[in-house]
Design a protein around this motif. Structure first.
Motif, PDB file in Angstrom:
ATOM      1  N   UNK A   1      -6.120  14.107  -0.255  1.00  0.00           N
ATOM      2  CA  UNK A   1      -5.729  13.035   0.674  1.00  0.00           C
ATOM      3  C   UNK A   1      -4.255  12.701   0.521  1.00  0.00           C
ATOM      4  N   UNK A   2      -3.580  12.531   1.652  1.00  0.00           N
ATOM      5  CA  UNK A   2      -2.154  12.233   1.639  1.00  0.00           C
ATOM      6  C   UNK A   2      -1.883  10.741   1.709  1.00  0.00           C
ATOM      7  N   UNK A   3      -2.848   9.962   2.178  1.00  0.00           N
ATOM      8  CA  UNK A   3      -2.702   8.510   2.309  1.00  0.00           C
ATOM      9  C   UNK A   3      -4.024   7.843   1.939  1.00  0.00           C
ATOM     10  N   UNK A   4      -4.005   6.553   1.585  1.00  0.00           N
ATOM     11  CA  UNK A   4      -5.257   5.852   1.245  1.00  0.00           C
ATOM     12  C   UNK A   4      -5.828   5.044   2.408  1.00  0.00           C
ATOM     13  N   UNK A   5      -5.783   5.610   3.615  1.00  0.00           N
ATOM     14  CA  UNK A   5      -6.317   4.912   4.784  1.00  0.00           C
ATOM     15  C   UNK A   5      -6.548   5.923   5.897  1.00  0.00           C
ATOM     16  N   UNK A   6      -7.319   5.497   6.895  1.00  0.00           N
ATOM     17  CA  UNK A   6      -7.557   6.326   8.075  1.00  0.00           C
ATOM     18  C   UNK A   6      -8.162   5.479   9.177  1.00  0.00           C
ATOM     19  N   UNK A   7      -8.634   6.127  10.243  1.00  0.00           N
ATOM     20  CA  UNK A   7      -9.188   5.427  11.400  1.00  0.00           C
ATOM     21  C   UNK A   7     -10.459   6.107  11.887  1.00  0.00           C
ATOM     22  N   UNK A   8     -11.374   5.288  12.408  1.00  0.00           N
ATOM     23  CA  UNK A   8     -12.505   5.774  13.189  1.00  0.00           C
ATOM     24  C   UNK A   8     -12.361   5.150  14.572  1.00  0.00           C
ATOM     25  N   UNK A   9     -12.237   5.991  15.605  1.00  0.00           N
ATOM     26  CA  UNK A   9     -11.915   5.486  16.934  1.00  0.00           C
ATOM     27  C   UNK A   9     -12.984   5.815  17.958  1.00  0.00           C
ATOM     28  N   UNK A  10     -13.064   4.954  18.960  1.00  0.00           N
ATOM     29  CA  UNK A  10     -13.950   5.142  20.101  1.00  0.00           C
ATOM     30  C   UNK A  10     -13.149   4.863  21.358  1.00  0.00           C
ATOM     31  N   UNK A  11     -13.359   5.688  22.388  1.00  0.00           N
ATOM     32  CA  UNK A  11     -12.578   5.555  23.614  1.00  0.00           C
ATOM     33  C   UNK A  11     -13.479   5.673  24.833  1.00  0.00           C
ATOM     34  N   UNK A  12     -13.183   4.868  25.852  1.00  0.00           N
ATOM     35  CA  UNK A  12     -13.951   4.935  27.092  1.00  0.00           C
ATOM     36  C   UNK A  12     -13.934   6.355  27.644  1.00  0.00           C
ATOM     37  N   UNK A  13     -15.100   6.812  28.084  1.00  0.00           N
ATOM     38  CA  UNK A  13     -15.215   8.139  28.679  1.00  0.00           C
ATOM     39  C   UNK A  13     -15.528   9.230  27.690  1.00  0.00           C
ATOM     40  N   UNK A  14     -15.651   8.881  26.398  1.00  0.00           N
ATOM     41  CA  UNK A  14     -15.882   9.883  25.360  1.00  0.00           C
ATOM     42  C   UNK A  14     -16.969   9.391  24.410  1.00  0.00           C
ATOM     43  N   UNK A  15     -17.410  10.265  23.520  1.00  0.00           N
ATOM     44  CA  UNK A  15     -18.410   9.905  22.545  1.00  0.00           C
ATOM     45  C   UNK A  15     -19.812  10.161  23.054  1.00  0.00           C
ATOM     46  N   UNK A  16     -20.801   9.894  22.202  1.00  0.00           N
ATOM     47  CA  UNK A  16     -22.186  10.191  22.555  1.00  0.00           C
ATOM     48  C   UNK A  16     -22.762   9.176  23.535  1.00  0.00           C
ATOM     49  N   UNK A  17     -22.263   7.951  23.530  1.00  0.00           N
ATOM     50  CA  UNK A  17     -22.710   6.910  24.460  1.00  0.00           C
ATOM     51  C   UNK A  17     -21.557   6.601  25.403  1.00  0.00           C
ATOM     52  N   UNK A  18     -21.241   7.589  26.214  1.00  0.00           N
ATOM     53  CA  UNK A  18     -20.002   7.598  26.978  1.00  0.00           C
ATOM     54  C   UNK A  18     -19.883   6.405  27.913  1.00  0.00           C
ATOM     55  N   UNK A  19     -20.988   5.916  28.456  1.00  0.00           N
ATOM     56  CA  UNK A  19     -20.943   4.802  29.403  1.00  0.00           C
ATOM     57  C   UNK A  19     -21.223   3.455  28.759  1.00  0.00           C
ATOM     58  N   UNK A  20     -21.388   3.444  27.430  1.00  0.00           N
ATOM     59  CA  UNK A  20     -21.771   2.208  26.753  1.00  0.00           C
ATOM     60  C   UNK A  20     -20.735   1.699  25.757  1.00  0.00           C
TER      61      UNK A  20
ATOM     62  N   UNK B   1       0.860  -1.190   0.000  1.00  0.00           N
ATOM     63  CA  UNK B   1       0.000   0.000   0.000  1.00  0.00           C
ATOM     64  C   UNK B   1       0.896   1.240   0.000  1.00  0.00           C
ATOM     65  N   UNK B   2       1.456   1.583  -1.160  1.00  0.00           N
ATOM     66  CA  UNK B   2       2.363   2.720  -1.209  1.00  0.00           C
ATOM     67  C   UNK B   2       2.054   3.680  -2.352  1.00  0.00           C
ATOM     68  N   UNK B   3       0.842   3.553  -2.941  1.00  0.00           N
ATOM     69  CA  UNK B   3       0.460   4.469  -4.018  1.00  0.00           C
ATOM     70  C   UNK B   3      -0.217   5.698  -3.442  1.00  0.00           C
ATOM     71  N   UNK B   4      -0.099   6.812  -4.181  1.00  0.00           N
ATOM     72  CA  UNK B   4      -0.816   8.036  -3.856  1.00  0.00           C
ATOM     73  C   UNK B   4      -0.465   8.556  -2.450  1.00  0.00           C
ATOM     74  N   UNK B   5       0.816   8.551  -2.118  1.00  0.00           N
ATOM     75  CA  UNK B   5       1.271   9.038  -0.824  1.00  0.00           C
ATOM     76  C   UNK B   5       1.862  10.433  -1.028  1.00  0.00           C
ATOM     77  N   UNK B   6       1.363  11.415  -0.285  1.00  0.00           N
ATOM     78  CA  UNK B   6       1.892  12.776  -0.364  1.00  0.00           C
ATOM     79  C   UNK B   6       2.810  13.018   0.837  1.00  0.00           C
ATOM     80  N   UNK B   7       4.074  12.650   0.651  1.00  0.00           N
ATOM     81  CA  UNK B   7       5.066  12.925   1.688  1.00  0.00           C
ATOM     82  C   UNK B   7       5.354  14.428   1.732  1.00  0.00           C
ATOM     83  N   UNK B   8       5.885  14.931   2.856  1.00  0.00           N
ATOM     84  CA  UNK B   8       6.213  16.358   2.929  1.00  0.00           C
ATOM     85  C   UNK B   8       7.132  16.778   1.783  1.00  0.00           C
ATOM     86  N   UNK B   9       6.860  17.960   1.230  1.00  0.00           N
ATOM     87  CA  UNK B   9       7.713  18.581   0.214  1.00  0.00           C
ATOM     88  C   UNK B   9       7.683  17.847  -1.122  1.00  0.00           C
ATOM     89  N   UNK B  10       6.739  16.918  -1.319  1.00  0.00           N
ATOM     90  CA  UNK B  10       6.636  16.218  -2.598  1.00  0.00           C
ATOM     91  C   UNK B  10       5.254  16.464  -3.190  1.00  0.00           C
TER      92      UNK B  10
END
Length: 372
Positions: free
Chosen positions: A127-146, A1-10
């Motif tokens: 876009x600089x890369x062809x991937x990303x993340x969607x994260x959830x963490x205890x204590x945060x988000x709309x359903x904080x206790x669930x 997975x190394x196509x379409x990468x926008x490294x700094x200054x390139x």
């Protein structure tokens, strides 16, 4: 997975100036105040290309080692951004009391004075890369206790995230490097695709204070407003608080739904080209009416915002700001403005996860075509 990468200054640099994100040009978890030294300067009306950096994949609960973390998902070294590696490996502190965002800036804009508006035209978001993340963490988000659920499904190939964090790796597929869809692994051999609309979640100006300014809650200064309509072709207006404005940006997204309910949206690094223009105070009424908070304009809509820790109060503020815009810009009587908004405008939840919640109002320009 190394196509379409926008490294700094390139790659293509579309702005009059270029600003890389490196340990000398970013802060981590904090925004600029009146004492923060600028890392670049622009003349009013000039454009700048900024290589923004996503915080997902470099946080402490992900090991603060992007090479090791991303390797779990089949991302080789050539597809990991050099600036991401440099920032994660730097001595910049980012602890539990700091916000997660990597913030690039501030940028001094010649001629900006308190009382003026800074006009930010969003010219390009690559876009600089062809991937990303969607994260959830205890204590945060709309359903904080669930969520995350203690025994909930998580990626078997993620062996690094700390307990209480689930980071869903999301591949991007598209033609010629222009991502058209994000693709989540949905288990049982299935995938869940969805459309992309890149935008910068965090754009702001320096706050007129000597106190530290956290990156999570948005406010009059802008910051982490997370309004998904800030795509290419949109303009953001921010009230200037200090000489030079002190513009900064970060928190790049490939996609977000109104609400951003999990905690993050699809977080991924973007190369942003923005034009920064100072509008003197005497043009404010004819631009944003009587609004003194972040205000967006698309080709089809005006978008006043409202913010508060209480979602009901945030909605009330968005309504008041929408009335103030219509009353001051178009001389619509306030009671008529309220009636129009109730019948014709859409109030959307920007986000509910940033301590200070956001609501924005969608006012159709077509309804005022004969007024302009």
């Amino acid at each position: 997975m190394n196509a379409h990468i926008l490294q700094p200054h390139t790659g293509a640099i579309r702005g009059d100036r270029y600003l890389a994100s490196d340990p000398d040009t970013v802060s981590w978890g904090w925004l600029a105040n009146r004492a923060t030294a600028p890392v670049a300067s622009l003349g009013s009306g000039q454009s700048i290309t900024i290589d923004t950096v996503s915080h997902e994949g470099i946080l402490d609960d992900q090991g603060r080692d992007p090479l090791r973390y991303l390797a779990q998902f089949g991302v080789d070294r050539a597809a990991v951004l050099d600036d991401v590696v440099a920032i994660a490996g730097s001595s910049i502190a980012n602890g539990p009391d700091d916000g997660p965002h990597v913030v690039t800036g501030p940028i001094h804009v010649d001629g900006a004075r308190p009382g003026d508006l800074l006009k930010i035209d969003i010219l390009d978001l690559a876009p600089r890369v062809p991937y990303g993340f969607v994260s959830s963490r205890h204590g945060y988000g709309s359903l904080v206790d669930e969520y995350p659920e203690p025994d909930g499904w998580r990626h078997d190939d993620d062996k690094i995230t700390a307990p209480g964090t689930i980071s869903h790796f999301c591949r991007v597929r598209g033609a010629d490097g222009s991502p058209a869809q994000g693709v989540l692994d949905a288990g049982k051999g299935r995938t869940l695709p969805f459309g992309l609309a890149p935008f910068l979640g965090l754009m702001g100006v320096a706050v007129d204070t000597d106190d530290p300014v956290p990156s999570v809650p948005p406010g009059r200064h802008g910051g982490n407003i997370d309004v998904k309509h800030a795509v290419v072709g949109t303009t953001l207006y921010l009230p200037v608080q200090v000489d030079g404005a002190g513009f900064y940006t970060g928190d790049p997204h490939f996609a977000q739904g109104n609400g951003e309910v999990a905690l993050t949206a699809l977080e991924a690094s973007l190369r942003a080209t923005l034009r920064l223009t100072v509008l003197p105070a005497n043009l404010r009424a004819s631009t944003v009416g009587g609004v003194d908070v972040p205000f967006l304009e698309t080709p089809t809509h005006w978008i006043p915002t409202g913010m508060d820790p209480d979602l009901d109060v945030a909605t009330q503020r968005a309504v008041r700001n929408a009335i103030a815009f219509l009353n001051t810009r178009f001389d619509v009587p306030r009671s008529i403005a309220m009636a129009y908004l109730s019948a014709a405008a859409d109030f959307e939840i920007s986000q509910v996860v940033d301590a200070v919640k956001g609501v924005h109002c969608m006012i159709r320009k077509a309804d005022f075509a004969t007024w302009i």
